[in-house]
Design a protein around this motif. Structure first.
Motif, PDB file in Angstrom:
ATOM      1  N   LEU A 176       0.819  -1.207   0.000  1.00  0.00           N
ATOM      2  CA  LEU A 176       0.000   0.000   0.000  1.00  0.00           C
ATOM      3  C   LEU A 176       0.856   1.262   0.000  1.00  0.00           C
ATOM      4  O   LEU A 176       0.569   2.224  -0.725  1.00  0.00           O
ATOM      5  N   ILE A 177       1.895   1.268   0.801  1.00  0.00           N
ATOM      6  CA  ILE A 177       2.744   2.463   0.880  1.00  0.00           C
ATOM      7  C   ILE A 177       3.508   2.679  -0.424  1.00  0.00           C
ATOM      8  O   ILE A 177       3.574   3.800  -0.945  1.00  0.00           O
ATOM      9  N   ILE A 178       4.060   1.605  -0.975  1.00  0.00           N
ATOM     10  CA  ILE A 178       4.807   1.738  -2.231  1.00  0.00           C
ATOM     11  C   ILE A 178       3.874   2.144  -3.376  1.00  0.00           C
ATOM     12  O   ILE A 178       4.227   2.979  -4.217  1.00  0.00           O
ATOM     13  N   LEU A 179       2.666   1.559  -3.415  1.00  0.00           N
ATOM     14  CA  LEU A 179       1.722   1.950  -4.461  1.00  0.00           C
ATOM     15  C   LEU A 179       1.265   3.392  -4.321  1.00  0.00           C
ATOM     16  O   LEU A 179       1.023   4.075  -5.323  1.00  0.00           O
ATOM     17  N   ALA A 212       4.173   5.119  -5.998  1.00  0.00           N
ATOM     18  CA  ALA A 212       4.469   4.832  -7.402  1.00  0.00           C
ATOM     19  C   ALA A 212       3.344   5.219  -8.354  1.00  0.00           C
ATOM     20  O   ALA A 212       3.615   5.642  -9.483  1.00  0.00           O
ATOM     21  N   LEU A 213       2.106   5.075  -7.932  1.00  0.00           N
ATOM     22  CA  LEU A 213       1.000   5.355  -8.843  1.00  0.00           C
ATOM     23  C   LEU A 213       0.910   6.824  -9.228  1.00  0.00           C
ATOM     24  O   LEU A 213       0.457   7.150 -10.332  1.00  0.00           O
ATOM     25  N   TRP A 214       1.325   7.703  -8.348  1.00  0.00           N
ATOM     26  CA  TRP A 214       1.242   9.137  -8.623  1.00  0.00           C
ATOM     27  C   TRP A 214       2.617   9.762  -8.818  1.00  0.00           C
ATOM     28  O   TRP A 214       2.745  10.979  -8.858  1.00  0.00           O
ATOM     29  N   SER A 215       3.663   8.957  -8.909  1.00  0.00           N
ATOM     30  CA  SER A 215       5.042   9.421  -9.151  1.00  0.00           C
ATOM     31  C   SER A 215       5.469  10.507  -8.173  1.00  0.00           C
ATOM     32  O   SER A 215       6.100  11.494  -8.543  1.00  0.00           O
ATOM     33  N   ASN A 216       5.104  10.305  -6.910  1.00  0.00           N
ATOM     34  CA  ASN A 216       5.476  11.244  -5.854  1.00  0.00           C
ATOM     35  C   ASN A 216       5.883  10.409  -4.648  1.00  0.00           C
ATOM     36  O   ASN A 216       5.078   9.668  -4.094  1.00  0.00           O
ATOM     37  N   MET A 242      -3.982   5.739   1.208  1.00  0.00           N
ATOM     38  CA  MET A 242      -3.239   4.482   1.080  1.00  0.00           C
ATOM     39  C   MET A 242      -2.003   4.475   1.965  1.00  0.00           C
ATOM     40  O   MET A 242      -1.680   3.474   2.594  1.00  0.00           O
ATOM     41  N   SER A 243      -1.318   5.594   2.031  1.00  0.00           N
ATOM     42  CA  SER A 243      -0.106   5.683   2.846  1.00  0.00           C
ATOM     43  C   SER A 243      -0.431   5.596   4.331  1.00  0.00           C
ATOM     44  O   SER A 243       0.252   4.891   5.089  1.00  0.00           O
TER      45      SER A 243
END
Length: 137
Positions: free
Chosen positions: A28-31, A34-38, A111-112
């Motif tokens: 969840l944290i990595i996504l 990564a999904l928003w490139s931030n 998510m974070s």
């Protein structure tokens, strides 16, 4: 199967379950990054990783007194709990503050925060179930 065998089998199942949940929280944290490139939501993982340290350090500083019958250790333990609570509140609040400021996406903040809270809960659950029990005299 003996009672000891059943106990170790249940411990193994619990360890597998907790490792799966911990991997899910990392996902969840990595996504969220990564999904928003931030990659700023990754700070949440660092905060939750540091959260147990004050309890550990302050718990080592406070030793049980031979003259006291109660388990209360006083100031250092309370200070460790205070710092841990500060880390936990910061770890949950930081993604929402970043999302409110427009630095990260709102869903990335959720998510974070959820990933960090689940990861911290997994670590606390693991330490609760697999703590070494020291018997007194």
């Amino acid at each position: 199967m003996t009672a000891g065998g059943v106990r170790s089998f249940l411990d193994l199942d619990l360890a597998f379950l907790l490792s799966f949940v911990l991997a899910l929280s990392f996902l969840l944290i990595i996504l969220s990054c990564a999904l928003w490139s931030n990659w700023l939501p990754l700070l949440t993982a660092a905060i939750f990783a540091l959260a147990p340290l004050p309890n550990f350090i302050c718990g080592q500083c406070a030793s049980a007194s031979d003259f006291s019958a109660d388990d209360y250790s006083g100031g250092p333990v309370d200070f460790g709990h205070f710092l841990t609570a500060g880390f936990l509140v910061s770890g949950v609040a930081l993604p929402f503050v970043l999302a409110h400021a427009g630095v990260i996406a709102g869903l990335a903040g959720w998510m974070s925060a959820v990933g960090g809270a689940v990861g911290y809960a997994t670590i606390i659950t693991y330490s609760h179930f697999f703590a070494i029990q020291l018997d007194g005299y």
